[in-house]
Design a protein around this motif. Structure first.
Motif, short mmCIF file in Angstrom:
data_model
loop_
_atom_site.label_atom_id
_atom_site.label_comp_id
_atom_site.label_asym_id
_atom_site.label_seq_id
_atom_site.Cartn_x
_atom_site.Cartn_y
_atom_site.Cartn_z
N TYR A 101 6.72 -5.43 6.88
CA TYR A 101 5.84 -4.53 6.15
C TYR A 101 4.66 -4.15 7.03
N THR A 103 0.81 -3.35 6.88
CA THR A 103 -0.38 -3.44 6.03
C THR A 103 -1.38 -2.37 6.47
N MET A 127 -2.19 5.30 3.44
CA MET A 127 -1.50 4.21 2.75
C MET A 127 -0.99 4.69 1.39
N ASP A 131 2.94 4.54 0.69
CA ASP A 131 3.32 3.42 -0.17
C ASP A 131 3.88 3.92 -1.49
N ASP A 135 3.00 -1.15 -3.81
CA ASP A 135 2.82 -2.59 -3.62
C ASP A 135 1.76 -2.94 -2.57
N ILE A 138 3.63 -0.87 3.47
CA ILE A 138 4.65 0.14 3.77
C ILE A 138 5.90 -0.57 4.27
N SER A 139 6.98 -0.45 3.53
CA SER A 139 8.26 -1.04 3.94
C SER A 139 8.94 -0.09 4.93
N GLU A 142 10.05 3.04 3.16
CA GLU A 142 8.95 3.97 2.92
C GLU A 142 8.55 4.66 4.23
#
Length: 163
Positions: A101, A103, A127, A131, A135, A138-139, A142
């Motif tokens: 992920y 941040t 972000m 996002d 959550d 950012i995965s 995403e």
């Protein structure tokens, strides 16, 4: 213009807008360099200046979207493929702790390293935009939704134009 090209132009405009840090409708050489680095290219200073000079048709020292489009549009085709490995490499450059992920702190740190420090407002907006599930991180999915095909298209087209 085909529907695919129209979609690619929209995606390219979204990428352009993300790197137009002061929202003036143009990219400086630093903003262009940040955009190129974000998609995995590592141009040297002289390459960036050369690319900017070749794209800057009105000679004002920056790249407007239409100038970028004029260079790229002739090369857009219907057989551009996403290179998953390239996208993963770029994602990992942002995911400093390797937890899968990105941040806000990792995004801010990487952008600063690329010479594009973000204000709190810019960071918050980036972000929020990236996002999709809310959550707070950012995965990879995403991330690819943001860069995805546009990054691969732009990477391959820009790489070809700098050779």
């Amino acid at each position: 213009m085909s529907q695919l090209q129209s979609d690619q132009v929209k995606q390219l405009r979204a990428i352009f807008s993300r790197f137009d840090m002061n929202s003036d409708g143009s990219l400086t050489h630093l903003e262009l360099a940040a955009l190129l680095r974000s998609i995995g290219l590592k141009p040297q200073g002289d390459q960036i200046h050369s690319l900017l000079a070749s794209m800057d048709s009105n000679g004002n020292g920056s790249i407007e979207f239409q100038e970028l489009l004029d260079v790229i549009l002739p090369d857009l085709n219907e057989e551009v493929l996403i290179n998953h490995d390239q996208l993963m490499e770029v994602f990992r450059s942002f995911d400093r702790d390797g937890n899968g992920y990105i941040t806000a702190a990792e995004l801010a740190g990487q952008m600063a390293k690329m010479g594009q420090p973000l204000s709190y407002k810019e960071l918050t907006e980036m972000m929020h935009e990236a996002d999709a599930n809310g959550d707070g991180v950012i995965s990879f999915n995403e991330f690819t939704a943001i860069l995805g095909k546009s990054a691969a298209d732009f990477f391959s087209l820009t790489a070809a134009s700098t050779v």
